[in-house]
Design an enzyme around this catalytic site. Structure first.
Site, PDB file in Angstrom:
ATOM      1  N   LYS A  12       0.856  -1.198   0.000  1.00 11.31           N
ATOM      2  CA  LYS A  12       0.000   0.000   0.000  1.00 11.31           C
ATOM      3  C   LYS A  12       0.895   1.252   0.000  1.00 11.31           C
ATOM      4  CE  LYS A  12      -3.534  -2.834   2.059  1.00 11.31           C
ATOM      5  NZ  LYS A  12      -4.757  -2.945   2.847  1.00 11.31           N
ATOM      6  N   GLU A 102      -9.642  -0.646  -1.795  1.00 15.06           N
ATOM      7  CA  GLU A 102      -9.296   0.748  -1.486  1.00 15.06           C
ATOM      8  C   GLU A 102      -9.372   1.607  -2.745  1.00 15.06           C
ATOM      9  OE1 GLU A 102      -5.632  -0.176   0.572  1.00 15.06           O
ATOM     10  OE2 GLU A 102      -6.834  -1.128   2.129  1.00 15.06           O
ATOM     11  N   GLU A 172     -11.039 -10.541  -1.024  1.00 10.05           N
ATOM     12  CA  GLU A 172     -10.700  -9.726   0.142  1.00 10.05           C
ATOM     13  C   GLU A 172     -11.977  -9.154   0.762  1.00 10.05           C
ATOM     14  OE1 GLU A 172      -6.301  -8.429   0.046  1.00 10.05           O
ATOM     15  OE2 GLU A 172      -7.518  -6.818  -0.741  1.00 10.05           O
ATOM     16  N   GLY A 178      -7.207  -4.788   7.293  1.00 10.19           N
ATOM     17  CA  GLY A 178      -6.610  -3.866   8.248  1.00 10.19           C
ATOM     18  C   GLY A 178      -7.358  -3.774   9.567  1.00 10.19           C
ATOM     19  N   SER A 218      -6.256  -9.266   6.885  1.00 10.46           N
ATOM     20  CA  SER A 218      -5.652  -9.603   8.184  1.00 10.46           C
ATOM     21  C   SER A 218      -4.988 -10.980   8.204  1.00 10.46           C
ATOM     22  CB  SER A 218      -6.688  -9.463   9.311  1.00 10.46           C
ATOM     23  OG  SER A 218      -7.148  -8.122   9.393  1.00 10.46           O
TER      24      SER A 218
END
Ligand code: 13P
Length: 258
Positions: A12, A102, A172, A178, A218
């Site tokens: 990221k 994201e 995901e 996160g 995670s």
């Protein structure tokens, strides 16, 4: 045909190019030939690090694949701030993430844009890692499989069966990214099996057998082995835990017991 697992580290917006070089070097000290035989490994640094990391991988003959986090779908043009697939291919980038949640949620990427990117990445000779995933309210409403199936179908529109069979899909769940919350191995398996079934319906059984499906959200050294033990989980897309070479090498070495 057994699918070789792919463990990918998505950094990221972390690590400048000095930190990136150190991280890759430390990682390379910890991984062995046996690890690379068992698992394909890719790292996805920010754009500004790619050239530095490529040079280290090349000079030290480290068999880690270079990955990018994102790209545009055009080869060139007036697209301020964007990077083209051809530019990435020129840097020996092998894998490009397309449609990370994201990018979808924070930067407005639609299924149609993701589909264009997937095709452009393939046309440039690289492998897309196409991400799908549901929000928490979608999971709670029981529409997870419907949601990810529709993202998958849209993302693969017009892609040939051979190309799909050689690409990577990442499941995901957005609520697990996160947050420290991980999908249970059973839940990850259920969704990854659904994705494989949808690939089979869309482009045929051979592609469904070949496509690698990663789980992301995670992933840690302590939960990798049980996720990887699932039949339809062929790898992991790791965020936070990939920033630290000790953690990431333990994830890659999940077969040794984390
Ligand atoms: P975390 O591993 O930090 O949850 O991130 C997952 C992810 O988004 C990888 O692309």
């Amino acid at each position: 045909m057994a699918r070789k697992p792919l463990i990918s580290g998505n950094w990221k917006m972390h690590h400048n190019h000095f930190e990136a070089i150190q991280t890759v070097q430390k990682l390379s000290y910890q991984l062995t030939g046996a690890d690379y035989d068992a698992v394909d490994v890719s790292i996805h640094p920010p754009f500004t690090d790619l050239r530095s990391v490529q040079t280290v991988l090349d000079a030290d003959e480290i068999p880690i694949a270079l990955g990018a986090q994102h790209c545009h779908w055009e080869d060139k043009g007036a697209f301020t701030g964007e990077v083209s697939p051809l530019m990435l291919a020129k840097l020996d980038v092998a894998y490009v993430i397309a449609g990370h949640s994201e990018r979808r949620d924070l930067f407005g990427e639609t299924d149609e844009m993701v589909n264009r990117k997937v095709k452009a990445i393939l046309a440039a000779g690289m492998t897309p890692i196409m991400c799908v995933g549901e929000h928490l309210d979608e999971r709670e409403a029981g529409v997870t499989e419907e949601r990810v199936s529709s993202q998958l179908r849209a993302g693969l529109a017009g892609v040939s069966p051979e190309q799909v069979g050689a690409m990577v899909i990442a499941y995901e769940p957005i609520w697990a990214i996160g947050t420290g919350r991980t999908a249970t191995p059973d839940d990850a398996q259920t969704v990854c099996a659904t994705l494989r079934k949808v690939v089979g319906e869309a482009v045929g059984a051979e592609a469904a057998e070949g496509v690698r499906i990663q789980y992301g959200g995670s992933v840690k050294p302590t939960n990798t082995a049980e996720l990887m033990a699932q039949d339809d989980v062929d790898g992991a897309l790791v965020g936070g835990a990939s920033l630290d070479p000790d953690n990431f090498s333990r994830i890659v070495q999940y077969r040794l017991g984390g």
